[in-house]
Design a protein around this motif. Sequence first.
Motif, PDB file in Angstrom:
ATOM      1  N   PRO A   1       0.905  -1.144   0.114  1.00 41.14           N
ATOM      2  CA  PRO A   1      -0.085   0.033  -0.072  1.00 41.14           C
ATOM      3  C   PRO A   1       0.881   1.185  -0.019  1.00 41.14           C
ATOM      4  CG  PRO A   1      -0.706  -1.598   1.694  1.00 41.14           C
ATOM      5  CD  PRO A   1       0.435  -2.154   1.233  1.00 41.14           C
ATOM      6  N   MET A   2       2.146   1.065   0.782  1.00 41.07           N
ATOM      7  CA  MET A   2       2.819   2.483   0.629  1.00 41.07           C
ATOM      8  C   MET A   2       3.815   2.708  -0.256  1.00 41.07           C
ATOM      9  SD  MET A   2       3.385   3.557   4.592  1.00 41.07           S
ATOM     10  CE  MET A   2       4.530   2.117   4.774  1.00 41.07           C
TER      11      MET A   2
ATOM     12  N   MET B   1       5.611  -4.389   4.881  1.00 36.89           N
ATOM     13  CA  MET B   1       4.047  -4.644   5.059  1.00 36.89           C
ATOM     14  C   MET B   1       3.795  -5.820   4.236  1.00 36.89           C
ATOM     15  SD  MET B   1       2.804  -0.620   5.303  1.00 36.89           S
ATOM     16  CE  MET B   1       1.061  -1.353   5.171  1.00 36.89           C
TER      17      MET B   1
ATOM     18  N   MET C   1      -0.702  -6.427  -0.731  1.00 39.85           N
ATOM     19  CA  MET C   1      -2.180  -6.311  -1.049  1.00 39.85           C
ATOM     20  C   MET C   1      -2.189  -6.817  -2.423  1.00 39.85           C
ATOM     21  SD  MET C   1      -4.130  -2.906  -0.022  1.00 39.85           S
ATOM     22  CE  MET C   1      -3.315  -2.191  -1.356  1.00 39.85           C
TER      23      MET C   1
ATOM     24  N   LYS D   1      -3.550  -7.152  -6.177  1.00 40.16           N
ATOM     25  CA  LYS D   1      -4.174  -5.878  -7.017  1.00 40.16           C
ATOM     26  C   LYS D   1      -4.256  -6.528  -8.324  1.00 40.16           C
ATOM     27  CE  LYS D   1      -1.041  -2.903  -8.211  1.00 40.16           C
ATOM     28  NZ  LYS D   1      -0.964  -1.943  -9.739  1.00 40.16           N
ATOM     29  N   GLU D   2      -5.490  -6.269  -9.325  1.00 46.21           N
ATOM     30  CA  GLU D   2      -5.446  -6.652 -10.615  1.00 46.21           C
ATOM     31  C   GLU D   2      -4.566  -5.914 -11.469  1.00 46.21           C
ATOM     32  OE1 GLU D   2      -9.505  -5.983 -11.634  1.00 46.21           O
ATOM     33  OE2 GLU D   2     -10.130  -7.953 -10.692  1.00 46.21           O
TER      34      GLU D   2
ATOM     35  N   LEU E   1       7.420   9.585   5.618  1.00 47.59           N
ATOM     36  CA  LEU E   1       6.939   8.596   4.710  1.00 47.59           C
ATOM     37  C   LEU E   1       6.904   9.339   3.393  1.00 47.59           C
ATOM     38  CD1 LEU E   1       4.727   6.331   3.765  1.00 47.59           C
ATOM     39  CD2 LEU E   1       3.033   7.963   3.879  1.00 47.59           C
ATOM     40  N   THR E   2       7.006  10.776   3.281  1.00 50.29           N
ATOM     41  CA  THR E   2       7.176  11.360   1.942  1.00 50.29           C
ATOM     42  C   THR E   2       8.685  11.957   1.870  1.00 50.29           C
ATOM     43  OG1 THR E   2       6.344  13.395   2.916  1.00 50.29           O
ATOM     44  CG2 THR E   2       4.772  12.168   1.876  1.00 50.29           C
TER      45      THR E   2
ATOM     46  N   GLU F   1       0.783  12.266  -3.856  1.00 48.84           N
ATOM     47  CA  GLU F   1       0.902  10.939  -4.578  1.00 48.84           C
ATOM     48  C   GLU F   1       0.319  11.410  -5.898  1.00 48.84           C
ATOM     49  OE1 GLU F   1      -0.554   7.499  -2.538  1.00 48.84           O
ATOM     50  OE2 GLU F   1      -0.118   8.375  -0.813  1.00 48.84           O
TER      51      GLU F   1
END
Lengths: 299, 122, 175, 671
Positions: free
Chosen positions: D149-150, D167, D170, D172-173, D343-344, D357
């Motif tokens: 996700p991140m 982490m 996830m 994802k298509e 984070l950024t 983002e």
Amino acid sequence: MSIAILLLTLTLGAYFIAVIEGWAVHGRFSLTRPALSAVALFGRESLLARTPDRLFFEAAPVLLLVAGLLAVAVIPLAPGLIIADLATGALFLNAALAYVLVALIMAGWGPNGGYAMIGGWRFLGQFIAYAMLIVMPITAVAMRAESLSTTMIVTSQADLWNVFYQPLGFVLFVLAAMGLAWLPPLDLPNAPGDLAGGVEAEYTGVRLAVLRLARMVIILALAGAIVTFYLGGWLGPWLPGWAWSVIKMLVVTTVMLTTGRLVPRVREADLLAAGWKLGIPLALANIFLVGVIALVVDI
Amino acid sequence: MENSALGQYAILLGLTLGTVGFVLCLYAVARAIARTRAEPGKDVPATAGSLARDPVWVRYHARYYGYALLFLSFDMEMAFMYPWSVVYRKEGLVALLDMGVFLAILFLGLLYGWSQGALRRQ
Amino acid sequence: MTGSVWELFFLVFFGLAAIWFGIVVFRTHSMVRSALALLFSQTAIGAMFMVMQAEFLGVLQIMMMATEMSVMALFMVMFMMDPGGMGAMEMSHQKRLSLRAGGVGLLAALAVSWLADWGPAAASIPDASRQVELLGIELLGRSMFIFESAGLTILTSMIAATMVAIAPRKPGGGT
Amino acid sequence: MMHGARTGMRTGLRRLIAGAMARDLCAFVVPGSDVARARGLDLARAGLHLAATPRHANVLLVVGTLPPDLRDAATVAYAQMPRPRAILALGADTLAPLPAADATGPLTQVGLVAALADLRRVVANGAFAAKVTDFDAPALQTRIEYTCPMHPEVISDEPGNCPICGMTLMPKEASASSPAAHQPKQSAPAHQPPAVAHAAHGHSTHTAAETPAQYTCPMHLEVISDEPGNCPKCGMFLVPVDAKPVGHSGHDHHDHHDHHDHSKHVATETPTQYTCPMHPEVISDEPGSCPKCGMFLVPVEAKPEDHSGHDHDGHAGHEGHAGHSGGPAIDGIEPHFMSMVNLTRDMPASADGLKMEWIEVPFGPFFPGLPGGLGLTLTLDGDAIAETRVQSLVGGSIAADGLTPAEFVERFADQSPLCRVANRQLACLALENAASVAPDARTATARAAAVERERIASHLGWLASFAAQTGLVWMERRAAAKQLSIQAAPVDQIAANAASLRAFLHRVRKTPLLRAKLAGNGRIGEGKPVVGPVARAQGVQSDARAGDWVYDALGFQVVTGTGGDALARLHQRCDEINQSLELIARAKELSVPEPQNIGTVTGQGQATVETPRGAAHLVVELLGGKLVTATYRPPSAAHIDLLADLIQAQEIADALVAVGSLDLSPWGLPA
């Protein structure tokens, strides 16, 4: 019983607005086209995006229709002919129409699609541009009528309609109303040229039918609001009250739907700058002007 | 038609529930006609003929947050103006001066925001 | 007395709706859902005002909260990580501290509502338009000072927001 | 029976609905309404409404034969249309991935009206059918990928942990056609400075699928172990030693690592406890991943107070590149709170200093208002453009080998439907140049008049799609009607409605608020290679007609404007329409260029013609009267490269208006 009649006349009004919009967009006046496209929409599949926010996606059209209907509920067509005559009717109209913004943010965020999301947040920017230009003219109208009730506002215009009493407020309110119903040239959320349908792009089938019906009801509510606040509601010689209201509402709707298309789509930066740097000072001036006139002249 | 205030609210609540019911009936009729088939590529949001499957729920960079902040304050101001507007004609000049001061103060805030560049596309 | 039974029923109904939406605000992972849950919680409170026949307050609450919570939703989406809640990350922090604070707050609220002397219940309530007039007269009469100081606080909030959020422009920048 | 039908017995209600659908046909035009108009189809008069998105359409109108890429895009559009949906193919021989067309016809207005009539019948009868098969096509296939996700750029084929922050990934298509999961997105790092890698495209790391012998920790190379796990020192995910994929996470980390002064890394302190950056209540004695979110646990120093003093930088440095654990303990906030600043850290900041983002949104081949077939993909920072990727889905040169001149002229004209007469003229002149045969004055003037007529039609077509994009519905309707009427009109009919055309153009220039919408938008700097009306709108006197004796006889002067923005281009094209009307009036004769038979000639010929979008250049080689090679340089090739920095950091609406104002023609561009 009269509520049923009122709802019937209002759905007829909404249908006629759809006819006028079809004429403004396609250049051909056909009474049956909206009915045909509504029935056709029923037959089409109602699709859902892959990872949607299902609650938002389903709630948006319903919330839009509820907002439109609650706004129409406080519009008086004749002295007794009103669904809910609230003491703070004008305020309630504004409160109901604030949920148009919430519904479009839901519709934008729901399908998790690029065009829809950008369309949703652009409408919030558009809301911030027109929000003050709806609230301040209503304050000026309430100052003259000494009440927030829509029927009192109409009776207060017996001697002189508000469009002549406070023309500046009228112009600002009409422009803000076109922004609220995202009519061209202020169709930023569903701009066919910028976002290929934007907020409405992901709706198909019966959900799209509800969304389009809701938009027609919102346009009807705004036309009703303009007529109630500025064009003297049911006041008028010869014809009965409700006839005047209906005629004025249809005239206002036709003007809004056709003149808007003569101008290219407004850029969001220009809309915000005009709304705040030009609109708000004018709205404050309008309130001050009406304040002075209301004290000096006692009509 | 009940003309008491609570009666009006009941009508409005009834109107809301009636609308929700009406829409649910429409959905039921549409579902009765035919069901939606799940097919490959149909559930991807339509982006002009190419498949964009990535989710777009990211931190959206809105450029109008300068206006949004000033809007919050102006919205608070409006809450005070409604009761004032209703009693304005009875109160006369004191109301005009009172609200004049109030609006002048807030117009000052708007001018400050304007001068600091809040009212532009950041 | 049937009217007051309906009133009580709707009062409780909207109260529970407000509480339930309040819970959803913290249970959900998506920021926009959390913001709009808060919005509908405020709308439920507005509806409670209307049930208690304070029409102006109720309608004002419903109107202003709708727009301001939407602006809050935008800021939450702009500055919170993974606003869509796709990663379903556990975002609550300092759980013990906040649980204790919540409990204390609840007890304080209950104490105030039970122990304070609210005076006799008003026999007759002025009708809605009269309420608005009374509020207007109050603003221009006894509470004019509060009214003007509210104006000043709004002014300070504007200036503070602009100073914090807007990057100081290079000298000679356009308007 | 319609392929796109819905399941259901044709009872009374469904027959009524099918009838209503038959009369309310809403078309999604492929490759675009500009091509449909250029081919002479008047969709409005035929009673067809156009939809901006496939979701609102129930008819896919295919105009002419589509190249393979465009057929895949049409398959995607068809798959995204809600059922019941139909396909109307006009003059299209192969539809390949698309199912068989429900109604076909020749590419003429009469053919359209006839095909529409029987399409209405097919829809009325076949909208609902008992048995319906799903529609599937290779372009729609999807694969499940796992991403963090991140760090969306971390992609792997099986579930696991993200190598950067640990982490859990996830699902994802991803569409099968997109590059395979393992190739790191080459496009991202190429124009991203390696040091500042943006999170959405950033570290091109990926978990190596194959299982090499040993594992090591990116930051503590001295730690070697045989199976994957976490480094005992810092808890980082161990990465394979010998695998050499381009975006080897270790390497990246080293790169990142050098940011912080390596020497300051305090190797001696031995952290006793581990906690999760986002869930400080999770405390464990040995490294591992957090039970709640799967992030790897970071070391907690026993005495944060005095430690934070002297080795502050080291501490922060160590924390920094260890991933996302928080900065020094601030009272009130637990230690290691993962702040957004961390984070950024590597993201590029936008103009106002915020690090947001980016999302990649295609404004793909069939976007209303943009030329059909132009594959535009914009990376958006909010509603401003951060990156641009533009490619033509209808490019590619034609195989001219072994064609007779007549066949070559036909094939070359059909290659770009937007300027067919100009291409015919170009081919004829090149062939005649090879055979050094000059047409007599009358046919040359008649041919020039035909090219001018097409210039008027092309500019009106551009005006129609430009008006559709800026929301002026009346202008779009009027310009489309005038384009269709003038496209195949003889000279006297052109002269007859020249006056109404000039009045329309005058009203176009006088549209209120047009200046506010267009002024200053899409301005190209000086010295950039621009051609055609775009150049002339900047004042550049570049026009291939200037030296041509035919045009000198007609008294032709180059018309230029000033300003070089979208508004100047609009005025420039209106002036050119007026000028072309005068040229046609003076030429008094008009005939579409026909190739003269040049017998069996060998040699090379070249020609340059001013097409409505700029000077196009063609070189042909003949061998014994047959074509060998034909190299064609279309005018829009220069503008496609300018696009990226023309719309950099613009708002979407302004960017699309700027792209529209260039009047690009993706047909015939090198793929």
